[in-house]
Write a protein that holds these residues in place. Structure first.
Motif, mmCIF file in Angstrom:
data_model
loop_
_atom_site.group_PDB
_atom_site.id
_atom_site.type_symbol
_atom_site.label_atom_id
_atom_site.label_comp_id
_atom_site.label_asym_id
_atom_site.label_seq_id
_atom_site.Cartn_x
_atom_site.Cartn_y
_atom_site.Cartn_z
ATOM 1 N N GLU A 110 0.824 -1.220 0.000
ATOM 2 C CA GLU A 110 0.000 0.000 0.000
ATOM 3 C C GLU A 110 0.857 1.268 0.000
ATOM 4 O OE1 GLU A 110 -3.076 -0.143 2.959
ATOM 5 O OE2 GLU A 110 -3.811 -2.094 2.268
ATOM 6 N N TYR A 111 2.020 1.181 -0.644
ATOM 7 C CA TYR A 111 2.852 2.366 -0.879
ATOM 8 C C TYR A 111 2.372 2.998 -2.188
ATOM 9 C CZ TYR A 111 6.170 0.366 2.539
ATOM 10 O OH TYR A 111 6.766 -0.159 3.670
ATOM 11 N N TYR A 112 1.185 3.551 -2.171
ATOM 12 C CA TYR A 112 0.547 3.979 -3.408
ATOM 13 C C TYR A 112 1.299 5.108 -4.105
ATOM 14 C CZ TYR A 112 -3.334 1.104 -1.758
ATOM 15 O OH TYR A 112 -4.101 0.057 -1.326
ATOM 16 N N GLY A 113 1.878 6.021 -3.328
ATOM 17 C CA GLY A 113 2.644 7.103 -3.933
ATOM 18 C C GLY A 113 3.850 6.587 -4.691
ATOM 19 N N LEU A 120 4.390 5.270 -13.591
ATOM 20 C CA LEU A 120 4.583 6.421 -14.480
ATOM 21 C C LEU A 120 5.895 6.291 -15.246
ATOM 22 C CD1 LEU A 120 3.284 9.487 -12.429
ATOM 23 C CD2 LEU A 120 2.500 8.772 -14.699
ATOM 24 N N LYS A 121 6.932 5.753 -14.589
ATOM 25 C CA LYS A 121 8.207 5.529 -15.273
ATOM 26 C C LYS A 121 8.011 4.567 -16.443
ATOM 27 C CE LYS A 121 11.440 6.357 -11.443
ATOM 28 N NZ LYS A 121 12.420 5.729 -10.510
ATOM 29 N N ILE A 122 7.213 3.532 -16.214
ATOM 30 C CA ILE A 122 6.944 2.576 -17.290
ATOM 31 C C ILE A 122 6.187 3.251 -18.424
ATOM 32 C CG2 ILE A 122 5.680 0.476 -17.900
ATOM 33 C CD1 ILE A 122 6.219 -0.559 -15.066
ATOM 34 N N ASN A 149 0.022 -0.729 -21.160
ATOM 35 C CA ASN A 149 -1.408 -0.948 -20.971
ATOM 36 C C ASN A 149 -1.719 -1.197 -19.502
ATOM 37 O OD1 ASN A 149 -3.662 -3.246 -20.707
ATOM 38 N ND2 ASN A 149 -4.174 -1.937 -22.443
ATOM 39 N N ARG A 150 -0.925 -2.049 -18.866
ATOM 40 C CA ARG A 150 -1.129 -2.348 -17.443
ATOM 41 C C ARG A 150 -0.858 -1.121 -16.584
ATOM 42 N NH1 ARG A 150 2.355 -5.855 -17.097
ATOM 43 N NH2 ARG A 150 1.032 -7.563 -17.852
ATOM 44 N N ALA A 151 0.184 -0.380 -16.916
ATOM 45 C CA ALA A 151 0.515 0.823 -16.149
ATOM 46 C C ALA A 151 -0.646 1.816 -16.194
ATOM 47 C CB ALA A 151 1.782 1.469 -16.701
ATOM 48 N N CYS A 152 -1.248 1.996 -17.370
ATOM 49 C CA CYS A 152 -2.394 2.908 -17.496
ATOM 50 C C CYS A 152 -3.531 2.489 -16.581
ATOM 51 C CB CYS A 152 -2.895 2.931 -18.940
ATOM 52 S SG CYS A 152 -1.827 3.805 -20.091
ATOM 53 N N LYS A 153 -3.829 1.192 -16.566
ATOM 54 C CA LYS A 153 -4.959 0.708 -15.769
ATOM 55 C C LYS A 153 -4.681 0.829 -14.275
ATOM 56 C CE LYS A 153 -5.104 -3.158 -18.168
ATOM 57 N NZ LYS A 153 -5.465 -4.450 -18.760
ATOM 58 N N ILE A 154 -3.447 0.556 -13.878
ATOM 59 C CA ILE A 154 -3.101 0.686 -12.465
ATOM 60 C C ILE A 154 -3.110 2.151 -12.039
ATOM 61 C CG2 ILE A 154 -1.206 0.414 -10.802
ATOM 62 C CD1 ILE A 154 -0.568 -2.254 -12.226
ATOM 63 N N LEU A 155 -2.587 3.022 -12.868
ATOM 64 C CA LEU A 155 -2.599 4.459 -12.563
ATOM 65 C C LEU A 155 -4.037 4.979 -12.489
ATOM 66 C CD1 LEU A 155 0.387 5.524 -14.813
ATOM 67 C CD2 LEU A 155 0.311 5.729 -12.323
ATOM 68 N N ALA A 156 -4.908 4.472 -13.353
ATOM 69 C CA ALA A 156 -6.322 4.855 -13.301
ATOM 70 C C ALA A 156 -6.944 4.393 -11.989
ATOM 71 C CB ALA A 156 -7.073 4.247 -14.486
#
Length: 318
Positions: A110-113, A120-122, A149-156
């Protein structure tokens, strides 16, 4: 518990004191760190997530707490190892896999930041989503990496947690630039349902109910390829904000009395597809039983079965 701690300690020690001059040092570090993560998921989960926490005795509760502490400590080490790999071997072919796995470890803690920075780096890198070999293993492993694609969904999802619905929508829209890579129809169906859920959560958060209904309603009938149970719950609860349950039931039943048959060309082949119109939205009936050879009585029987067996209808008649 001893049987779990010993291999973890062994893996820790080999990572810490392995051969430093090995030409494949980045690979060794990566593979051993992955092994630790897999060990956590396979062995500790039975203690951390027991099936029945209510009936746990004192000893079981102690084991569960110890397992949680071990997992947290090990994940810290996992993050440290991936950070070392990324820092010490910037030209390694494993950089993006290390970033991806590091991000997942940060999410688990849960280190969300920190996870947001990692993904974002990805997203801002030159990672290739079509790189062979994705997450998972064996038959359940994905064929492509899908980094961005995965990074976008996780960031969302992280933006959704903060109720930043507009930012979440931006990340979901970015998946169009980096579409999901797979070759299995079931996986694409699952992806479509997941994206519908994510988009709808954003629109519902923004009180844009019509936009949410536009996305949710076409997916409320089971397609036989992927589960839509969570989407059905979201849709049902969202509709109750603007409609009465009795009215929804009546309109849903009426929609099945007026099934639309429509010829369409898909993948260069023409077929007949069947739809209902519910709340002014077309919903495809994806049953393999429906075909042009049926007479009207047979078709009515099958469409009635689809209606009565649908999870959405079962909520309406509760």
């Amino acid at each position: 518990m001893k049987n779990i701690i010993i291999p973890i300690f062994f893996l820790f020690s080999t990572i810490s004191f392995g051969q430093k001059k090995n030409s494949n040092e980045d690979l060794i570090l990566f593979e051993k760190t992955v092994a630790i993560q897999e060990l956590l998921n396979d062995e500790l989960s039975q203690f951390i997530n027991p099936k029945d926490t209510i009936d746990m005795d004192y000893e079981e509760k102690i084991k569960s707490q110890i397992a949680i502490e071990i997992k947290e400590n090990v994940l810290e080490k996992v993050i440290q190892n991936y950070t070392e790999l990324i820092s010490e071997y910037p030209k390694s072919k494993l950089i993006f896999r290390a970033l991806n796995n590091k991000g997942f470890a940060e999410l688990e803690l849960e280190y969300y930041g920190e996870a947001e920075k990692t993904f974002l780096k990805i997203l801002n890198s030159d990672a290739n989503d079509k790189e062979k070999g994705g997450i998972g293993s064996g038959l359940m492993g994905e064929p492509y990496a899908n980094y961005k694609n995965r990074a976008c969904k996780i960031l969302a999802d992280l933006e959704l947690k903060k109720e930043n619905f507009t930012n979440a929508l931006k990340y979901l829209d970015t998946t169009k630039k980096y579409p999901y890579q797979h070759f299995c129809g079931n996986e694409f169906a699952s992806e479509e349902i997941y994206m519908a859920e994510m988009y709808s959560k954003c629109y519902l958060g923004l009180n844009q109910y019509d936009k949410a209904y536009d996305i949710l309603l076409p997916n409320i009938i089971e397609n036989g390829l992927a589960s839509n149970s969570e989407l059905i719950e979201i849709t049902f609860n969202a509709l109750l904000k603007n409609y009465k349950k009795e009215d929804l039931k009546s309109q849903f039943e009426n929609s099945f009395k007026n099934v639309i048959a429509q010829k369409e060309t898909r993948n260069k082949n023409e077929y007949t597809y069947y739809y209902i119109n519910f709340l002014n939205r077309k919903i495809e009936l994806s049953s393999w039983k429906l075909n042009e050879m049926l007479n009207e009585q047979e078709r009515e029987k099958i469409t009635a079965e689809i209606q009565n067996n649908s999870g959405f209808y079962k909520l309406l008649i509760k």
